[in-house]
Design an enzyme around this catalytic site. Structure first.
Site, PDB file in Angstrom:
ATOM      1  N   ASN A 431       0.833  -1.201   0.000  1.00 56.24           N
ATOM      2  CA  ASN A 431       0.000   0.000   0.000  1.00 56.24           C
ATOM      3  C   ASN A 431       0.869   1.254   0.000  1.00 56.24           C
ATOM      4  OD1 ASN A 431       0.882  -0.546   2.694  1.00 56.24           O
ATOM      5  ND2 ASN A 431      -0.618   0.924   3.437  1.00 56.24           N
ATOM      6  N   CYS A 433       1.954   3.029   2.403  1.00 54.16           N
ATOM      7  CA  CYS A 433       2.963   3.099   3.463  1.00 54.16           C
ATOM      8  C   CYS A 433       3.703   1.790   3.674  1.00 54.16           C
ATOM      9  CB  CYS A 433       2.314   3.561   4.769  1.00 54.16           C
ATOM     10  SG  CYS A 433       1.518   5.181   4.631  1.00 54.16           S
ATOM     11  N   GLU A 435       3.085  -1.213   4.663  1.00 45.33           N
ATOM     12  CA  GLU A 435       2.910  -2.167   5.759  1.00 45.33           C
ATOM     13  C   GLU A 435       1.815  -3.196   5.486  1.00 45.33           C
ATOM     14  OE1 GLU A 435      -0.321   0.764   6.947  1.00 45.33           O
ATOM     15  OE2 GLU A 435       1.483   0.672   5.716  1.00 45.33           O
TER      16      GLU A 435
END
Length: 750
Positions: A431, A433, A435
């Site tokens: 995604n 970010c 994670e």
């Protein structure tokens, strides 16, 4: 000195009122009322408004905050609380919860069920206004500026902090059998700062538009529009449309672009040639800018591409500041979906081959040994578009990462090798970010709901278990309450029910326990902590399955086979610690196989810059970026001090760039053993970093089994940051063309 009253009249300043307020604000804290008054006097002037006197006191207290005088942040917060109380409800008191709910409902701000479904008397009795005293100045101001509900005009705050936490708790308890009791349970972990939901949940829980999810992952099919028998988003422009819809409602999006044919590929329908991936990424980029979430902030999109795509080189250069602007996209966040074979080839000084995704789409769906086998077959057959030395491709990645901060480096094979859902799909990307690691397809857009446990306030294992179990219930509830802008996002979330429990306050937790970040003790302590969190999260999901039923694709998953995250950890990561595991994993495996799991995924550690500010701790799993950080708001400059310095162990407090980055990576590797998704692992480098250093760090990350890495953060040449709006963390200054941190306060994953 004269002051101007609200009615415009003037009168002498009442010094006793100032002293009374200051005495209250400093009570019980290591702060001097006389020093604060003296500092505030420098800001007073004849004829100033009475309201400005109070603002000057706030600014003076905030300006006095320092490493030596850390309690002034709480003084400033108390003074700001007074201002919020007065401006919202006209006095220094908490109105009854029923009055707040009635007002918010009249303003059409909240779900009407918050008024009718709950026992408001019980909820009022559970409210603890004294918990407002926990806030630091930056925490309370962040809450007031961005989170507390305002009237229809957007000017006046109508929600006090404890009402805010209760509203979120009620919004997450709407579907519970006993919503009042659950709301109180949820309120208590939020208002004590033990756990904090992500920003979309905090913004929208309990409102009339409950978009609560944080992270979305989708994939682009290789056609302009969808085929008649496919989902309407299963095309280039269909997926861009979906991204726009998700962004409109505050979601951060990671998109797999690998299937789009490369420059020069034949187009059967027109007998022409493809213009490749980059022109479409320009449209994707401009969509992120255009759909700016109601003017609140720019949309946040992260395109992913595998390194054997023929357009990979121009993809890596999307954020260059020079060159042909038609080949640039400055507002998105590119990431490489890197396979093991390229890492091996660059180590061996071998060759790298690029293959058309139109001709050989199967490579995109394969990973591990299956990918290697097919890749070698195609290579032997001479089916490649071109070849380059593998080390040159790796240098291209690192060179662009050094210059522009992108592409982020994420590892396809490790993500898929440890995927508990590999029986029903493939992970094609992460995604925004990095994670979240979930399957995507033309029929399913992955969604993840996240929140973070505050390790800095967890005192014992029983408390940790309670917080984790409560948090898992809250996250699971989000799935059913959430508004979905995309039907394929709804389909995926309802089918698999993934959640991402994370953490913050990690660096503060280490210092609080007397542990140096750069130590074997850190790795052993991290191993023990994550063992507990992982155990409790899996246990909680299994118990929710016993109560509510397993997610629909549980059968065939690694969970159903008794294979837990620790069972697939890389040997190199396991070798980093020597401790014996203490939790009863055998019993948990049996429980999971018998009861099932409510959620396909349970853990993911996201960045938490905003919510960690609210609770006054260090962000996510990172060492603090700076021990003292100058901020600017409408009241002037003030200093934010690393909360780890509260414990009287300055020897244990190091700024991120002064920490040996091997321990950042080793710590991430130890944690990754226990996590079924991934972590937003930022790597910090000094201005004089060399290519061989980056090569070592990212190769180490791959060797030790990290699934993803996030930003490469360069060290600023300035002591103070550039002025920013209100109190948001500003972007890093580029140093020697090193990573310019584009979007440090993205709230999609916080």
């Amino acid at each position: 000195m004269q002051v101007t009253k609200r009615d415009g009249s003037r009168e002498p300043r009442d010094v006793s009122k100032v002293h009374k307020v200051v005495q209250w604000a400093c009570k019980g804290l290591d702060a001097s009322p006389d020093e604060l008054v003296a500092e505030a006097n420098l800001l007073f002037h004849d004829g100033m408004k009475t309201s400005d006197i109070h603002r000057s006191l706030i600014a003076a207290a905030a300006g006095l905050n320092s490493v030596q005088k850390q309690d002034y942040t709480f003084v400033a917060a108390r003074l700001l609380l007074q201002q919020i109380y007065k401006e919202s409800w006209g006095g220094i008191h908490y109105p009854h919860l029923a009055d707040y709910l009635a007002k918010a409902n009249d303003e059409s701000m909240i779900d009407a069920r918050l008024v009718t479904l709950f026992d408001v008397t019980q909820l009022q009795d559970a409210l603890e206004p004294t918990r407002d005293m926990q806030f630091t100045y930056i925490g309370l101001q962040t809450l007031a500026d961005r989170y507390l509900l305002r009237d229809a005009a957007g000017k006046k705050v109508i929600e006090l902090p404890q009402h805010f936490f209760m509203r979120v708790a009620m919004g997450l308890a709407l579907n519970e059998d006993d919503p009042t009791a659950r709301a109180i349970e949820f309120y208590n972990v939020l208002s004590t700062f033990e756990f904090m939901s992500s920003t979309p949940t905090l913004f929208n829980a309990g409102t009339r538009h409950p978009q609560l999810a944080s992270c979305f992952l989708n994939t682009v099919a290789d056609s302009i529009t969808n085929d008649p028998d496919t989902h309407r988003f299963a095309s280039i422009y269909g997926t861009i449309e979906e991204c726009a819809i998700l962004s409109k409602y505050a979601g951060g999006v990671g998109t797999d672009w690998h299937r789009v044919r490369s420059i020069g590929d034949h187009i059967k329908g027109t007998n022409g040639k493809s213009s490749g991936v980059v022109p479409y990424l320009k449209v994707y980029n401009d969509t992120a800018v255009a759909v700016n979430q109601g003017g609140k902030r720019q949309g946040s999109f992260a395109p992913y591409l595998e390194p054997h795509h023929p357009d990979f080189y121009p993809f890596t250069m999307l954020k260059k500041e020079s060159g042909d602007e038609r080949q640039r996209a400055h507002d998105i966040y590119p990431a490489v979906w890197l396979n093991d074979l390229l890492m091996e080839r660059k180590e061996e000084k071998g060759v790298w081959s690029f293959f058309s995704p139109k001709d050989y789409p199967e490579l995109h769906e394969l990973h591990g040994e299956a990918f290697r086998k097919r890749y070698l077959e195609l290579e032997a057959a001479g089916a490649y578009v071109e070849q380059k030395p593998a080390m040159d491709v790796w240098k291209q990645i690192l060179g662009m990462l050094f210059e522009t901060g992108h592409p982020w480096i994420t590892f396809k094979d490790e993500c898929n090798r440890r995927n508990p859902q590999q029986h029903v799909g493939v992970i094609h990307n992460s995604n925004l970010c990095t994670e979240i690691t979930l399957n995507t397809s033309d029929e399913e857009t992955a969604v993840c709901n996240i929140g973070s446990v505050n390790m800095a306030v967890v005192e014992n294992v029983n408390q940790l278990r309670h917080v984790v179990r409560t948090a898992m219930r809250m996250l699971d509830n989000v799935i059913d309450i959430n508004f979905y802008g995309s039907d394929r996002a709804r389909a995926a979330n309802m089918r698999h029910r993934p959640v991402g429990l994370g953490m913050m306050g990690y660096a503060e937790w280490l210092v609080k326990n007397g542990i140096a970040f750069e130590s074997q003790e850190h790795l052993e302590a991290a191993d023990a902590l994550l063992e507990q969190v992982s155990y409790f999260a899996i246990e909680a999901s299994s118990d929710l399955a016993a109560e509510r039923g397993s997610y629909s694709t549980f059968e065939g998953s690694l969970w159903s086979k008794g294979i837990l995250p620790i069972d697939t950890a890389k040997p190199a990561a396991i070798a980093l610690t020597q401790r014996e595991y203490v939790m009863n994993w055998s019993a948990l495996r049996t429980k999971v196989q018998k009861q099932g799991m409510r959620n396909s995924n349970t853990m993911a550690i996201a960045p938490t810059a905003t919510i960690s500010n609210i609770v006054g701790t260090t962000p996510t799993i990172e060492p603090p970026y700076e021990l003292e950080n100058v901020k600017k708001n409408t009241g002037g400059n003030f200093i934010v001090v690393d909360p780890s310095l509260r414990y009287g162990r300055p020897d244990l407090c190091k700024a991120a760039h002064d920490v040996d980055q091997e321990y950042v990576i080793k710590g991430a590797a130890v944690r990754q053993k226990w996590i079924d998704q991934a972590q937003s692992t930022t790597i910090f480098v000094k201005a004089n970093v060399k290519g061989k250093d980056l090569n070592h760090l990212y190769t180490l990350a791959w060797t030790l089994g990290l699934k993803t890495t996030y930003y490469l953060r360069g060290q600023s040449a300035k002591v103070e940051k550039a002025p920013v709006v209100k109190v948001e963390t500003p972007a890093d200054e580029p140093v020697n063309n090193l990573c310019s941190l584009d979007n440090p306060d993205c709230e999609a994953c916080q």
